[in-house]
Design an enzyme around this catalytic site. Structure first.
Site, mmCIF file in Angstrom:
data_model
loop_
_atom_site.group_PDB
_atom_site.id
_atom_site.type_symbol
_atom_site.label_atom_id
_atom_site.label_comp_id
_atom_site.label_asym_id
_atom_site.label_seq_id
_atom_site.Cartn_x
_atom_site.Cartn_y
_atom_site.Cartn_z
ATOM 1 N N GLY A 123 -8.220 13.008 3.612
ATOM 2 C CA GLY A 123 -8.617 11.872 4.449
ATOM 3 C C GLY A 123 -8.056 12.417 6.031
ATOM 4 N N SER B 226 -8.621 -2.039 0.193
ATOM 5 C CA SER B 226 -9.472 -1.726 1.363
ATOM 6 C C SER B 226 -10.892 -1.795 1.087
ATOM 7 C CB SER B 226 -9.042 -1.117 2.335
ATOM 8 O OG SER B 226 -8.638 0.031 1.841
ATOM 9 N N ASP C 106 -4.560 4.680 6.372
ATOM 10 C CA ASP C 106 -3.443 4.026 5.719
ATOM 11 C C ASP C 106 -2.786 5.006 4.471
ATOM 12 O OD1 ASP C 106 -2.051 2.106 4.259
ATOM 13 O OD2 ASP C 106 -3.782 1.347 3.363
HETATM 14 N N1 SAM Z 1 -6.094 1.492 1.946
HETATM 15 C C1 SAM Z 1 -5.588 1.056 0.685
HETATM 16 C C2 SAM Z 1 -5.803 -0.220 0.574
HETATM 17 O O1 SAM Z 1 -5.514 -1.135 1.499
HETATM 18 O O2 SAM Z 1 -6.347 -1.051 -0.452
HETATM 19 C C3 SAM Z 1 -4.518 1.510 0.022
HETATM 20 C C4 SAM Z 1 -4.268 3.063 0.260
HETATM 21 S S1 SAM Z 1 -2.640 3.674 -0.574
HETATM 22 C C5 SAM Z 1 -1.653 3.120 0.654
HETATM 23 C C6 SAM Z 1 -2.793 5.694 0.244
HETATM 24 C C7 SAM Z 1 -3.911 6.265 -0.720
HETATM 25 O O3 SAM Z 1 -4.042 7.506 -0.376
HETATM 26 C C8 SAM Z 1 -3.388 6.715 -2.231
HETATM 27 O O4 SAM Z 1 -4.313 6.086 -2.937
HETATM 28 C C9 SAM Z 1 -3.373 8.119 -2.244
HETATM 29 O O5 SAM Z 1 -3.615 8.705 -3.467
HETATM 30 C C10 SAM Z 1 -4.271 8.525 -1.333
HETATM 31 N N2 SAM Z 1 -3.841 9.783 -0.403
HETATM 32 C C11 SAM Z 1 -2.576 10.527 -0.195
HETATM 33 N N3 SAM Z 1 -2.902 11.631 0.371
HETATM 34 C C12 SAM Z 1 -4.381 11.407 1.043
HETATM 35 C C13 SAM Z 1 -5.123 12.580 1.482
HETATM 36 N N4 SAM Z 1 -4.587 13.490 2.242
HETATM 37 N N5 SAM Z 1 -6.316 12.103 1.911
HETATM 38 C C14 SAM Z 1 -6.985 11.098 1.089
HETATM 39 N N6 SAM Z 1 -6.393 10.062 0.345
HETATM 40 C C15 SAM Z 1 -4.859 10.482 0.379
#
Ligand code: SAM
Length: 283
Positions: free
Chosen positions: A146, A102, A166
């Site tokens: 996030g 993204s 996400d």
């Molecule tokens: N949005 C990205 C895309 O569409 O290319 C994919 C994101 S992936 C589904 C979720 C990501 O959130 C992972 O890289 C993970 O390491 C990160 N993550 C997990 N918990 C998080 C948090 N509390 N805050 C921020 N990032 C987090």
């Protein structure tokens, strides 16, 4: 936090989410004034679909690779052009089987005046994202939770923008956290566009989530869902969904056109199912 998006990049769920993201940003770009994207769970930014992780699952083969190779009906091809052109363009300079997460897609579609804030809590993923973003003056990458981004970064200075939520859905309670975040985001920035991704695995949990979102009563809440596999167990993804609050007025029809073309291409049964409807219509 064991989740690594590299295993899933470019799969049917990613294609649906990124197609919607591209449509929203393309619509925003019709006006000259700047917008801001806040991506709460940004991932690594760039993925190698020929890498070990992607090859281990092979998920991108039934997603972006099939879509890029397909002869799409003209209306869907036109709507998907900003997204698919960005993927093709990335491949010309980053490598043949690369895929934009993204952040990479948002930066590719953004203009000089637009701003981007990416939160990524995993250190390794954040380092990769930092490397990808490089010196781009439009973007900031934060090693920040996030879920705190809503309170910390909304409303944006530009008063125009998209919040993308996400999460990996590897911990219990993520549907509830999405609801809390959505309500808080709306209280701070009622005119913003909010896009929330969710997996369709446990049908009862998804049903409860849809009901809870509808109960928030936020005007212009759109649900977009696609099933691309039969339900086998609660551990396997059978589809994915997006809740979009304050979407561009064109988005519901656009996503119907796009997903009606993509579902038969990406679905395991060659048909798939698409559901686009308003959970809460215009006030
Ligand atoms: N949005 C990205 C895309 O569409 O290319 C994919 C994101 S992936 C589904 C979720 C990501 O959130 C992972 O890289 C993970 O390491 C990160 N993550 C997990 N918990 C998080 C948090 N509390 N805050 C921020 N990032 C987090």
């Amino acid at each position: 936090m064991n989740y690594r998006h590299a295993f899933h990049a470019g799969n049917p769920a990613d294609v649906m989410k990124h197609a919607a993201l591209a449509r929203v940003l393309t619509y925003f770009a019709k006006k000259d004034n700047a917008y801001r994207v806040v991506d709460t769970h940004a991932g690594a930014g760039l993925y190698d679909l020929a890498g070990t992780s992607a090859l281990r699952t092979g998920e991108a083969e039934s997603g972006i690779e099939r879509v890029l190779a397909a002869d799409l009906p003209a209306p869907a091809a036109e709507l998907l052009a900003p997204y698919l052109d960005a993927v093709r363009e990335l491949r010309t300079h980053a490598g043949p089987k690369r895929y934009p997460g993204s952040p990479a897609l948002a930066l590719a579609l953004g203009r000089p005046q637009d701003r981007f804030l990416f939160c990524e809590l995993n250190r390794e993923e954040r380092l990769k994202l930092d490397k990808f973003v490089g010196e781009d003056p439009r973007a900031k990458v934060l090693l920040q939770d996030g879920w705190h981004a809503v309170g910390a970064h909304l409303p944006p200075r530009e008063r125009r923008g998209l919040l993308l939520i996400d999460p990996p859905f590897e911990e219990a309670g993520e549907f509830d956290r999405m609801l809390v975040a959505l309500r808080a985001a709306y209280e701070r920035f009622a005119t913003g566009t909010f896009m929330l991704w969710y997996p369709i695995k446990n049908l009862m949990a998804v049903d409860a989530f849809r009901r809870d979102v509808a109960r928030l009563g936020l005007p212009k809440t759109l649900k977009v869902e696609m099933d691309f596999a039969e339900v086998r167990s609660q551990d396997q993804l059978s589809g994915s969904g997006l809740i979009i609050v304050n979407p561009p007025f064109t988005l519901a029809d656009e996503m119907r056109t796009i997903l009606t073309a993509l579902a038969p291409i990406m679905a395991r049964d060659g048909k798939g199912r698409v559901r686009v409807s308003w959970l809460v219509p215009t006030a």
